[in-house]
Design a protein around this motif. Structure first.
Motif, PDB file in Angstrom:
ATOM      1  N   ASP A 153      45.330  94.574 -10.506  1.00  0.00           N
ATOM      2  CA  ASP A 153      44.305  94.363 -11.526  1.00  0.00           C
ATOM      3  C   ASP A 153      43.704  92.971 -11.429  1.00  0.00           C
ATOM      4  OD1 ASP A 153      46.131  96.240 -14.024  1.00  0.00           O
ATOM      5  OD2 ASP A 153      44.552  96.859 -12.646  1.00  0.00           O
ATOM      6  N   CYS A 154      44.543  92.004 -11.180  1.00  0.00           N
ATOM      7  CA  CYS A 154      44.046  90.631 -11.098  1.00  0.00           C
ATOM      8  C   CYS A 154      43.096  90.486  -9.917  1.00  0.00           C
ATOM      9  CB  CYS A 154      45.218  89.657 -10.979  1.00  0.00           C
ATOM     10  SG  CYS A 154      44.719  87.949 -11.177  1.00  0.00           S
ATOM     11  N   ALA A 155      43.494  91.044  -8.769  1.00  0.00           N
ATOM     12  CA  ALA A 155      42.633  90.945  -7.589  1.00  0.00           C
ATOM     13  C   ALA A 155      41.278  91.589  -7.853  1.00  0.00           C
ATOM     14  CB  ALA A 155      43.316  91.594  -6.396  1.00  0.00           C
ATOM     15  N   SER A 156      41.305  92.778  -8.444  1.00  0.00           N
ATOM     16  CA  SER A 156      40.033  93.444  -8.754  1.00  0.00           C
ATOM     17  C   SER A 156      39.201  92.597  -9.696  1.00  0.00           C
ATOM     18  CB  SER A 156      40.281  94.803  -9.412  1.00  0.00           C
ATOM     19  OG  SER A 156      40.958  95.649  -8.520  1.00  0.00           O
ATOM     20  N   GLY A 157      39.855  92.017 -10.701  1.00  0.00           N
ATOM     21  CA  GLY A 157      39.147  91.165 -11.657  1.00  0.00           C
ATOM     22  C   GLY A 157      38.514  89.967 -10.975  1.00  0.00           C
ATOM     23  N   VAL A 158      39.254  89.358 -10.038  1.00  0.00           N
ATOM     24  CA  VAL A 158      38.717  88.196  -9.320  1.00  0.00           C
ATOM     25  C   VAL A 158      37.485  88.592  -8.522  1.00  0.00           C
ATOM     26  CG1 VAL A 158      39.178  86.596  -7.442  1.00  0.00           C
ATOM     27  CG2 VAL A 158      40.871  86.907  -9.220  1.00  0.00           C
ATOM     28  N   PHE A 159      37.554  89.717  -7.836  1.00  0.00           N
ATOM     29  CA  PHE A 159      36.402  90.159  -7.039  1.00  0.00           C
ATOM     30  C   PHE A 159      35.175  90.371  -7.917  1.00  0.00           C
ATOM     31  CE2 PHE A 159      38.511  89.933  -3.309  1.00  0.00           C
ATOM     32  CZ  PHE A 159      39.419  90.926  -2.990  1.00  0.00           C
ATOM     33  N   LEU A 160      35.397  91.030  -9.060  1.00  0.00           N
ATOM     34  CA  LEU A 160      34.275  91.303  -9.962  1.00  0.00           C
ATOM     35  C   LEU A 160      33.661  90.009 -10.473  1.00  0.00           C
ATOM     36  CD1 LEU A 160      35.487  94.273 -12.158  1.00  0.00           C
ATOM     37  CD2 LEU A 160      33.450  94.185 -10.759  1.00  0.00           C
ATOM     38  N   ALA A 161      34.529  89.106 -10.909  1.00  0.00           N
ATOM     39  CA  ALA A 161      34.035  87.847 -11.464  1.00  0.00           C
ATOM     40  C   ALA A 161      33.307  87.047 -10.394  1.00  0.00           C
ATOM     41  CB  ALA A 161      35.205  87.041 -12.035  1.00  0.00           C
ATOM     42  N   ALA A 162      33.885  87.040  -9.190  1.00  0.00           N
ATOM     43  CA  ALA A 162      33.263  86.281  -8.110  1.00  0.00           C
ATOM     44  C   ALA A 162      31.886  86.847  -7.782  1.00  0.00           C
ATOM     45  CB  ALA A 162      34.163  86.300  -6.877  1.00  0.00           C
ATOM     46  N   GLU A 163      31.795  88.175  -7.782  1.00  0.00           N
ATOM     47  CA  GLU A 163      30.524  88.796  -7.447  1.00  0.00           C
ATOM     48  C   GLU A 163      29.445  88.436  -8.463  1.00  0.00           C
ATOM     49  OE1 GLU A 163      31.100  92.816  -6.342  1.00  0.00           O
ATOM     50  OE2 GLU A 163      28.963  93.275  -6.579  1.00  0.00           O
ATOM     51  N   LYS A 164      29.869  88.390  -9.747  1.00  0.00           N
ATOM     52  CA  LYS A 164      28.899  88.111 -10.807  1.00  0.00           C
ATOM     53  C   LYS A 164      28.465  86.660 -10.845  1.00  0.00           C
ATOM     54  CE  LYS A 164      30.145  91.023 -14.717  1.00  0.00           C
ATOM     55  NZ  LYS A 164      30.754  91.177 -15.897  1.00  0.00           N
ATOM     56  N   TYR A 165      29.426  85.743 -10.659  1.00  0.00           N
ATOM     57  CA  TYR A 165      29.133  84.345 -10.992  1.00  0.00           C
ATOM     58  C   TYR A 165      29.314  83.349  -9.858  1.00  0.00           C
ATOM     59  CZ  TYR A 165      29.637  86.230 -15.718  1.00  0.00           C
ATOM     60  OH  TYR A 165      29.526  86.967 -16.862  1.00  0.00           O
ATOM     61  N   ALA A 166      29.510  83.824  -8.627  1.00  0.00           N
ATOM     62  CA  ALA A 166      29.793  82.885  -7.534  1.00  0.00           C
ATOM     63  C   ALA A 166      28.730  81.794  -7.469  1.00  0.00           C
ATOM     64  CB  ALA A 166      29.861  83.626  -6.216  1.00  0.00           C
ATOM     65  N   PRO A 167      29.148  80.528  -7.517  1.00  0.00           N
ATOM     66  CA  PRO A 167      28.164  79.452  -7.463  1.00  0.00           C
ATOM     67  C   PRO A 167      27.532  79.285  -6.084  1.00  0.00           C
ATOM     68  CG  PRO A 167      30.381  78.558  -7.580  1.00  0.00           C
ATOM     69  CD  PRO A 167      30.523  80.025  -7.703  1.00  0.00           C
ATOM     70  N   SER A 168      28.230  79.725  -5.032  1.00  0.00           N
ATOM     71  CA  SER A 168      27.648  79.658  -3.692  1.00  0.00           C
ATOM     72  C   SER A 168      28.282  80.719  -2.822  1.00  0.00           C
ATOM     73  CB  SER A 168      27.895  78.278  -3.068  1.00  0.00           C
ATOM     74  OG  SER A 168      29.248  78.171  -2.658  1.00  0.00           O
ATOM     75  N   LYS A 169      27.598  81.027  -1.734  1.00  0.00           N
ATOM     76  CA  LYS A 169      28.123  82.062  -0.848  1.00  0.00           C
ATOM     77  C   LYS A 169      29.414  81.601  -0.196  1.00  0.00           C
ATOM     78  CE  LYS A 169      24.927  85.534  -0.050  1.00  0.00           C
ATOM     79  NZ  LYS A 169      23.484  85.384  -0.170  1.00  0.00           N
ATOM     80  N   PHE A 199      47.370  82.104 -10.865  1.00  0.00           N
ATOM     81  CA  PHE A 199      48.093  83.184 -11.534  1.00  0.00           C
ATOM     82  C   PHE A 199      48.375  84.313 -10.547  1.00  0.00           C
ATOM     83  CE2 PHE A 199      49.559  85.859 -14.828  1.00  0.00           C
ATOM     84  CZ  PHE A 199      48.942  87.083 -14.736  1.00  0.00           C
ATOM     85  N   LEU A 200      47.361  84.648  -9.748  1.00  0.00           N
ATOM     86  CA  LEU A 200      47.515  85.719  -8.770  1.00  0.00           C
ATOM     87  C   LEU A 200      48.643  85.418  -7.792  1.00  0.00           C
ATOM     88  CD1 LEU A 200      46.362  88.382  -7.630  1.00  0.00           C
ATOM     89  CD2 LEU A 200      44.817  87.021  -6.245  1.00  0.00           C
ATOM     90  N   ASP A 201      48.730  84.168  -7.395  1.00  0.00           N
ATOM     91  CA  ASP A 201      49.790  83.771  -6.463  1.00  0.00           C
ATOM     92  C   ASP A 201      51.162  84.054  -7.017  1.00  0.00           C
ATOM     93  OD1 ASP A 201      48.214  80.718  -5.227  1.00  0.00           O
ATOM     94  OD2 ASP A 201      48.130  82.810  -4.558  1.00  0.00           O
ATOM     95  N   SER A 202      51.337  83.720  -8.301  1.00  0.00           N
ATOM     96  CA  SER A 202      52.698  83.680  -8.837  1.00  0.00           C
ATOM     97  C   SER A 202      53.055  84.829  -9.751  1.00  0.00           C
ATOM     98  CB  SER A 202      52.895  82.364  -9.595  1.00  0.00           C
ATOM     99  OG  SER A 202      51.860  82.240 -10.557  1.00  0.00           O
ATOM    100  N   CYS A 203      52.117  85.728 -10.052  1.00  0.00           N
ATOM    101  CA  CYS A 203      52.441  86.737 -11.067  1.00  0.00           C
ATOM    102  C   CYS A 203      53.263  87.884 -10.482  1.00  0.00           C
ATOM    103  CB  CYS A 203      51.164  87.287 -11.693  1.00  0.00           C
ATOM    104  SG  CYS A 203      50.169  88.261 -10.558  1.00  0.00           S
ATOM    105  N   ASP A 204      53.777  88.721 -11.380  1.00  0.00           N
ATOM    106  CA  ASP A 204      54.554  89.877 -10.951  1.00  0.00           C
ATOM    107  C   ASP A 204      53.656  90.869 -10.228  1.00  0.00           C
ATOM    108  OD1 ASP A 204      56.241  89.849 -14.134  1.00  0.00           O
ATOM    109  OD2 ASP A 204      56.787  88.876 -12.242  1.00  0.00           O
ATOM    110  N   PRO A 205      54.255  91.650  -9.308  1.00  0.00           N
ATOM    111  CA  PRO A 205      53.465  92.624  -8.564  1.00  0.00           C
ATOM    112  C   PRO A 205      52.664  93.579  -9.459  1.00  0.00           C
ATOM    113  CG  PRO A 205      55.620  92.430  -7.583  1.00  0.00           C
ATOM    114  CD  PRO A 205      55.629  91.540  -8.790  1.00  0.00           C
ATOM    115  N   GLU A 206      53.192  93.892 -10.654  1.00  0.00           N
ATOM    116  CA  GLU A 206      52.487  94.849 -11.497  1.00  0.00           C
ATOM    117  C   GLU A 206      51.110  94.352 -11.914  1.00  0.00           C
ATOM    118  OE1 GLU A 206      55.571  93.853 -14.795  1.00  0.00           O
ATOM    119  OE2 GLU A 206      53.957  94.941 -15.798  1.00  0.00           O
ATOM    120  N   PHE A 207      50.884  93.039 -11.829  1.00  0.00           N
ATOM    121  CA  PHE A 207      49.581  92.493 -12.221  1.00  0.00           C
ATOM    122  C   PHE A 207      48.624  92.334 -11.059  1.00  0.00           C
ATOM    123  CE2 PHE A 207      50.461  91.645 -16.463  1.00  0.00           C
ATOM    124  CZ  PHE A 207      51.680  91.004 -16.612  1.00  0.00           C
TER     125      PHE A 207
END
Lengths: 762, 154
Positions: A399-415, A388-396
């Motif tokens: 927020d999407c990048a920040s969301g990905v970072f947050l989610a990755a930080e919380k639930y990353a299965p491996s480093k 989604f991040l690859d293909s979405c409009d710039p306006e997203f």
């Protein structure tokens, strides 16, 4: 005397204007005529003139001079006058003008008029724009009309009462008696407005809420009749009987059932019935279903009913109608916290909505997707979200990048996965990533010790491809500066190590310094990285050359750094390895938010070497970490000391004075102390003068201060150098005198400084 | 409650404005500008809902007119579409095959009809027939009084 043009004539004329200027001219001419007509107190055509004025007002022209005329029309006996007068009042007047109070008496009279349509006009105007004073004056009249048997007036009085309560909540009590048998009405208009009135009262007062809970059975009955009754031509909308009333009742039931088990149970059946029997082929049916779902989710419904509701939302997601999909996503977002597992079941449908063409739906789907990410689904969800991040409009993207970072930080299965995910975001949406993500990522990378070689290699390769995305470039520069030794030694385990020489790496970093694509901040990162490599690479001479060149850079930031790094080479070379050592592992803070960067001028916090020790307890962990990061990122070297810790000499009334020590001169009997004065109050401290006196065996020299204004809120410091000659190596003591002006008043204080560390005078 | 209702043409010309809370003149102008810009910029097959400040905006195009309604958080957007539709039906019944020109030349009637259907940001009457009858009766009252006064209708 020619009568003034009629309203429709004027409209026709104005519409023939071909330009804005032409229109303006016509309108000004007509306004002038109307104004003189008003001045002449012409009763006959006042109505016509005000109507024309209202038309011109709608086109955007000023019409305030018609306000009083509206009042005159309202006071007239003719119904036509009143109709236009009240309309004009609603369009031109509001409670901000004192004039509006003049209406009060007219409205009072009209509320008691013999013709119901005149009463209706008065009620409507009062109910739309009545000010608090008007409401206070006329509440009694409204209450009277609320008890009339005339349904036309009763329904209007109910909404008027709603408005009165909104404007003057204390008046709510007086309407209570009149509500007694409102729901026994057969007339739908009265029923509807009564439900609105009851809703308003229950929302505003817990007492009213408890009082009206007894109405639940009656409301349930009315709703049931609406659903079960046959076709009613008067209220039918696509086969549904009075959907407006149904929705309003459902909303009142929601409020009554919330946090009350008995009420919730009493409405359980009817809710299930509406949920299963409502026709869903048209928007109107779905509107009712939607309201039903909201009610089920908000009251204390049994779990079966809740699941039913979530499933309805799941079906909504598959509906062809965009509006319904949008509404479903919004509702699911509201319930995802409380009914997480139920919503999870619809995850794949929600994720599909990321591909929807509609922008509003995409946004909701994105928010909901992030809310659904957990340890179990992180890999799959992240794949979809990155796509989604690859293909979405710039306006997203931000927020999407920040969301990905947050989610990755919380639930990353491996480093490794975590680093790869960050890399993916930086390379595909690198220019949209928020600035405050950079320090967060740096901290993350630092703490993933076993991934350093892999990370720096991947980041280096990314730089070779593209140096335009600043956050990516900054993180990469920082990593190369930090782990450049791993890069050239080809130590990577996770993937095929690349072969790269020190010169190639320095080429890349120098390239960043000269590139037009680099922002000043990025250049700072690059220069610091180059400097750090001086302890990791062997090509120190090349680095020295680069650093000295930038000592005369036009960019002041860059210049200052270069000068300081030069000084590091020349005067403090023995300290260089220690200062540029590998960063220690940083504590993780509890929050998932970005690290706060405390912007300082480098003078008031512990110096660089101090960061090896645990941070001082007084500062919040977040801020200290930010200080560490900013120091390493910028590596501002100021006030080096050689093992003597700084001390707080004075701290009172918001003025804090710290001493830092140097003994970097040939005479060991001279202590060089720099004072740093900071001000945590809201007002600047001006005319600031620092004076010091020492015992007779000492000699003191005070150099000029940096300024005599200590800015408010710790926005800067005043520094001043003191040189103390102590030939007898006696214990250093000092008396200081501070004078300054604060908020217009002079302040003076004397203090003893006795807590000098032994190393400063021994 | 509903906060405001705006009607405007495809060129952004205002045809009706109903405000359900007191709003300064300058603020009204700004809101009208924002609404027309936002709504006219929407792609043809987008959903009818927008988010603006803390309000939900529901809009629908009927022929050459955009109907734009602002709702609070608790209000039902899908029902708002029905409200807009009901208003159009009322106008249609009154004017007979209503078009934008009817609203332009008889704007005061459009307001009178609206004021029988909605009040203070809430629905006042849910029956089409009753609204129509009220308007017809008021109109007749108007003419009767005019005839009585032997003065020309304005």
């Amino acid at each position: 005397l020619v009568p003034p043009p009629r309203l429709r004539e004027l409209i026709r004329t104005i519409r023939t204007a071909r330009t804005q200027a032409e229109e303006r001219e016509m309108i000004q001419k007509e306004c002038a005529a109307i104004r003189s007509s008003f001045r002449e107190e012409d009763n006959t055509y006042r109505c016509r003139n005000v109507a024309k004025l209202l038309y011109m007002h709608m086109l955007g022209y000023p019409a305030h001079f018609g306000q009083l005329e509206c009042l005159k029309l309202i006071a007239s006996q003719k119904f036509t006058d009143k109709r236009i007068g009240y309309l004009g009042a609603m369009l031109l007047l509001d409670e901000r003008q004192d004039v509006h109070l003049l209406m009060t008496n007219c409205i009072k009279n009209d509320l008691n008029h013999s013709t119901q349509y005149v009463q209706g006009l008065a009620l409507c105007t009062l109910g739309c724009m009545g000010s608090s004073e008007m409401c206070r004056d006329l509440a009694g009249e409204v209450e009277k009309l609320l008890k009339t048997s005339n349904s036309y007036l009763r329904k209007k009085a109910a909404l008027c009462a709603v408005h009165v309560i909104r404007k003057v909540p204390e008046l709510m009590e007086m309407f209570l008696p009149a509500t007694k048998n409102l729901l026994s009405e057969k007339n739908h208009g009265v029923l509807h407005t009564s439900v609105v009135l009851l809703t308003e009262m229950c929302e505003r007062s817990p007492d009213m809420l408890s009082h009206f809970r007894k109405l639940v059975p009656q409301l349930v009955r009315i709703l049931k009749n609406l659903i079960m009754s046959g076709y009613s031509p008067e209220h039918d909308v696509s086969g549904i009987s009075d959907p407006f009333l149904q929705v309003r009742i459902l909303r009142l039931l929601r409020i009554l059932g919330r946090s009350d088990d008995d009420s919730s149970e009493a409405m359980n059946d009817i809710l299930a019935q509406v949920a299963t029997n409502t026709e869903t082929s048209k928007n109107v049916g779905n509107a009712i279903l939607y309201e039903t779902v909201l009610t089920i989710m908000d009251i204390k419904s049994e779990s079966g009913l809740r699941v039913l509701a979530i499933n309805i939302l799941g079906r909504f997601l598959l509906n062809n109608d965009k509006n319904i999909r949008y509404v479903a996503l919004t509702s699911l977002l509201k319930t995802v916290q409380t009914d997480h597992n139920a919503v999870q079941r619809h995850r794949s449908t929600i994720v599909d909505c990321l591909k929807d063409l509609d922008v509003s739906i995409k946004r909701r789907a994105m928010e909901l997707s992030f809310a659904l990410v957990n340890g179990n689904n992180i890999r799959g969800m992240m794949k979809e979200l990155l796509y989604f991040l690859d293909s979405c409009d710039p306006e997203f993207k931000a927020d999407c990048a920040s969301g990905v970072f947050l989610a990755a930080e919380k639930y990353a299965p491996s480093k490794r996965w975590h680093i790869d995910t960050i890399m993916r975001v930086l390379t595909t949406a690198g220019s949209y990533v928020r600035d405050d993500s950079v320090p967060n990522l740096i901290q993350l990378i630092t703490n993933s010790v076993e991934m350093h070689a892999y990370t720096v290699q991947r980041l280096y390769k990314a730089l070779l491809d593209d140096i335009s995305q600043q956050p990516l470039v900054q993180v990469s520069s920082w990593c190369i500066g930090e782990y450049g030794d791993l890069l050239v030694s080809g130590q990577c385990e996770e993937e095929e190590p690349i072969q790269v020489t020190e010169d190639e790496v320095l080429d890349v970093l120098e390239g960043l310094l000269v590139s037009n694509l680099s922002t000043p901040v990025t250049r700072g990162y690059a220069l610091t990285a180059i400097m750090k490599l001086s302890t990791r690479f062997s090509s120190v001479n090349r680095i020295k050359k680069v650093v000295s060149i930038y000592g005369s850079s036009i960019d002041v930031e860059l210049q200052q750094r270069a000068v300081e790094y030069n000084a590091l080479f020349k005067k403090y070379d023995h300290m260089r390895p220690a200062l540029l050592e590998r960063m220690p592992i940083m504590e993780k803070t509890a929050t998932n938010g970005p690290t706060e960067i405390v912007q300082t001028n480098g003078e008031t916090e512990p110096s660089v070497l101090d960061t090896k020790h645990p941070p001082p307890v007084t500062q919040p962990a977040n801020q200290v970490r930010g200080v560490i990061i900013s120091k390493y990122a910028g590596l501002h070297l100021c006030n080096l000391y050689i093992g003597i810790p700084p001390m707080t000499a004075y701290n009172k009334n918001g003025l804090k004075i710290e001493f830092t020590f140097e003994r970097a001169n040939p005479n060991p009997n001279i202590a060089v102390i720099t004072i740093h004065a900071s001000n945590s109050t809201e007002a600047d401290m001006t005319d600031f003068v620092f004076q010091a006196a020492v015992p007779k065996t000492f000699q003191l020299q005070l150099l000029s201060p940096s300024s005599n204004v200590v800015p408010a809120l710790n926005q800067g410091t005043v520094t001043q150098v003191i040189r103390v000659l102590n030939p007898q190596k006696q214990q250093l003591r000092m008396r200081i005198k501070l004078t300054y002006t604060h908020k217009g008043s002079p302040v003076q204080d004397l203090a003893e400084v006795n807590n000098f560390p032994p190393q400063s005078w021994q | 409650m509903m906060r405001f209702l705006l009607l405007f043409s495809r060129q952004g010309r205002l045809r009706l404005q109903k405000w359900f809370t007191p709003t300064p003149e300058r603020e009204k102008k700004k809101i009208i500008r924002d609404m027309t810009t936002m709504v006219l910029a929407r792609k043809p097959r987008s959903c009818n809902f927008l988010h603006w400040r803390d309000l939900k905006i529901v809009y629908k195009r009927y022929a050459s007119l955009y109907f734009c309604l602002a709702l609070e958080d608790q209000d039902n957007e899908l029902l708002a579409l029905e409200i807009l539709h009901r208003y159009v039906e009322l106008l249609d019944k009154y004017f007979g095959n209503v078009c934008e020109l009817d609203i332009i030349f008889n704007f005061e009637k459009a307001y009178f009809i609206l004021d029988e259907f909605l009040m203070g940001g809430e629905i006042q009457e849910t029956s089409k027939q009753i609204v129509n009858r009220s308007i017809e009766a008021s109109d007749m009252l108007q003419e009767t009084m005019e005839e009585y006064m032997s003065k020309p209708a304005f």
